[in-house]
Enzyme design. Sequence first.
Site, PDB file in Angstrom:
ATOM      1  N   GLY A   1       0.878  -1.165   0.000  1.00 24.23           N
ATOM      2  CA  GLY A   1       0.000   0.000   0.000  1.00 24.23           C
ATOM      3  C   GLY A   1       0.911   1.208   0.000  1.00 24.23           C
ATOM      4  O   GLY A   1       2.007   1.153  -0.559  1.00 24.23           O
TER       5      GLY A   1
ATOM      6  N   HIS B   1       5.387  -8.824  -3.981  1.00 26.31           N
ATOM      7  CA  HIS B   1       4.083  -9.146  -3.397  1.00 26.31           C
ATOM      8  C   HIS B   1       3.711 -10.608  -3.618  1.00 26.31           C
ATOM      9  O   HIS B   1       3.002 -10.928  -4.570  1.00 26.31           O
ATOM     10  CB  HIS B   1       2.998  -8.285  -4.055  1.00 26.31           C
TER      11      HIS B   1
ATOM     12  N   CYS C   1       6.602  -4.987   0.614  1.00 30.57           N
ATOM     13  CA  CYS C   1       6.626  -3.675  -0.057  1.00 30.57           C
ATOM     14  C   CYS C   1       6.535  -2.535   0.966  1.00 30.57           C
ATOM     15  O   CYS C   1       7.494  -2.278   1.667  1.00 30.57           O
ATOM     16  CB  CYS C   1       5.515  -3.627  -1.103  1.00 30.57           C
TER      17      CYS C   1
ATOM     18  N   GLU D   1       1.498 -12.139  -2.165  1.00 33.63           N
ATOM     19  CA  GLU D   1       0.036 -12.246  -2.023  1.00 33.63           C
ATOM     20  C   GLU D   1      -0.681 -11.967  -3.346  1.00 33.63           C
ATOM     21  O   GLU D   1      -1.881 -12.206  -3.460  1.00 33.63           O
ATOM     22  CB  GLU D   1      -0.466 -11.306  -0.912  1.00 33.63           C
TER      23      GLU D   1
ATOM     24  N   SER E   1       3.239   3.516   2.300  1.00 33.04           N
ATOM     25  CA  SER E   1       3.817   3.542   3.653  1.00 33.04           C
ATOM     26  C   SER E   1       3.522   4.864   4.353  1.00 33.04           C
ATOM     27  O   SER E   1       3.375   4.906   5.572  1.00 33.04           O
ATOM     28  CB  SER E   1       5.322   3.293   3.585  1.00 33.04           C
TER      29      SER E   1
ATOM     30  N   ARG F   1      12.875   3.856  -1.167  1.00 31.26           N
ATOM     31  CA  ARG F   1      11.469   3.873  -1.604  1.00 31.26           C
ATOM     32  C   ARG F   1      11.394   4.098  -3.108  1.00 31.26           C
ATOM     33  O   ARG F   1      12.220   4.804  -3.681  1.00 31.26           O
ATOM     34  CB  ARG F   1      10.698   5.011  -0.918  1.00 31.26           C
TER      35      ARG F   1
ATOM     36  N   ILE G   1       5.518  -3.664  -7.529  1.00 25.67           N
ATOM     37  CA  ILE G   1       4.653  -2.538  -7.858  1.00 25.67           C
ATOM     38  C   ILE G   1       5.214  -1.270  -7.194  1.00 25.67           C
ATOM     39  O   ILE G   1       5.161  -1.128  -5.977  1.00 25.67           O
ATOM     40  CB  ILE G   1       3.197  -2.778  -7.358  1.00 25.67           C
ATOM     41  N   ARG G   2       5.766  -0.374  -7.990  1.00 25.50           N
ATOM     42  CA  ARG G   2       6.390   0.837  -7.431  1.00 25.50           C
ATOM     43  C   ARG G   2       7.204   0.453  -6.200  1.00 25.50           C
ATOM     44  O   ARG G   2       7.106   1.085  -5.146  1.00 25.50           O
ATOM     45  CB  ARG G   2       5.329   1.888  -7.084  1.00 25.50           C
TER      46      ARG G   2
END
Lengths: 187, 290
Positions: free
Chosen positions: A47, A169, A79, A171, A49, A106, A133-134
């Site tokens: 998500g 990720h 992440c 998940e 941070s 980051r 993802i980013r």
Amino acid sequence: MRIGVLALQGAFAEHLAVLARLGVDGFEIRERADLNGGIDGLILPGGESTVMGRLLRETGLFGPLKEFIQRGLPVFGTCAGMILLARRIENDPVVHFGTMDITVRRNAYGRQLGSFHTAEEFHGIGRIPMTFIRAPYITEVEDGVRVLATVDGNKVAAECGKTLVTSFHPELTEDLRVHRYFLGKIR
Amino acid sequence: MNSRYELNKNLAQMLKGGVIMDVTTPEQARIAEEAGACAVMALERVPADIRAAGGVARMSDPKMIRAIQEAVSVPVMAKVRIGHFVEAQILQALEIDFIDESEVLTPADDTYHIDKTKFDVPFVCGARDLGEALRRIAEGASMIRTKGEAGTGDIVQAVRHLRLINKQIRQVQSMRDDELFQAAKELEVPYDLVRYVHEHGRLPVVNFAAGGVATPADAALMMQLGAEGVFVGSGIFKSGNPKKRARAIVRAVTNYNDPHILAEVSEDLGEAMVGTNEHEIKLLMAERGV
């Protein structure tokens, strides 16, 4: 076994779905009262941070969770979750839990156009799919931290005692092995 | 679908449970990020001002978008006119994180939307019902939002759209297999997408609420109705105390099921944006691009 998933913002439902597939009891943590039922492991999801950091403090969850982690509660950060656990963030003066001796960068791969999917070796598990993802990656690790995976020479997974972190990720993929690896740290 | 599309849907998943805020300057972007925005929407004028100014509303100046990209670390989105694929090419060249093909701007094409499968960056599109949502997904949208009625501070349309989408999803879910073909025909969408909704009981992409959110209670209402996150446009920077209101709405989206927390964060927020009722407005943006 009860695993709490921090559910302040981000992809927490995906972690809960993985836990359900593994037959493990997972629950959302949105406020302090959610900690009353006991907790055997903690997952910090992906998500933003910055959002989770702010809400951890506003909800009063920051103190109790940090204490749990310091007392050895098994914790898995993906992440943004990895950023919350890092002792130092290279391009941000903020420190959140700071319980793991790593330095992270980051948005290390840039904006969304830099997001990618690959498959690489994960120590002790084998080759696994990895979705970034980013994503951040780890730039420095201190003694006692073991690097578990690298992609193009960058450290993307590590562990230290009961703490496990990944830049990617697990998940978001069908592969349950990283979660199973984390569950192995409990008890 | 290709892996780029998967990665784009994945980014939308990371935004869930969050608030995406409209900002018009780098300073507002920093305030939004500091308040807990999970992404910001860079635009020259918030919808309430677009409404007031009238005329043709277009994509924002790339210089302004770049300045906002430099100001914050969260994802930056920006709007293009419906069907204006060159504006979208420009935003992709800026490495924008998400493009909103938006009815808030004046449509550039009254028949066709952008073929979003031709782009590497993700798109979010508005929808008022299931057919619209699935048509946008068929065109390559990685995320859906309700259209609501932007710039009014009136939640009624967003509620209507979200309720309708969810009701139609439940209807498709309860159909017999052989009824799905007719459903695809009636909704004017590909069969495969109807099939997905039937099997999963949800859209194949993340669905946010947008349009008319002005208070923490509005945001929590949309979450309780099944939204996975919230866009707030004019509601924050058109209010008396943007910082405080932004923080309150962020908290309301996380703790949307706890009325005690909602009561606490709703306290003393100062003036909300001035609302306009739907029958008082001449231009219904939601009717653009169906």
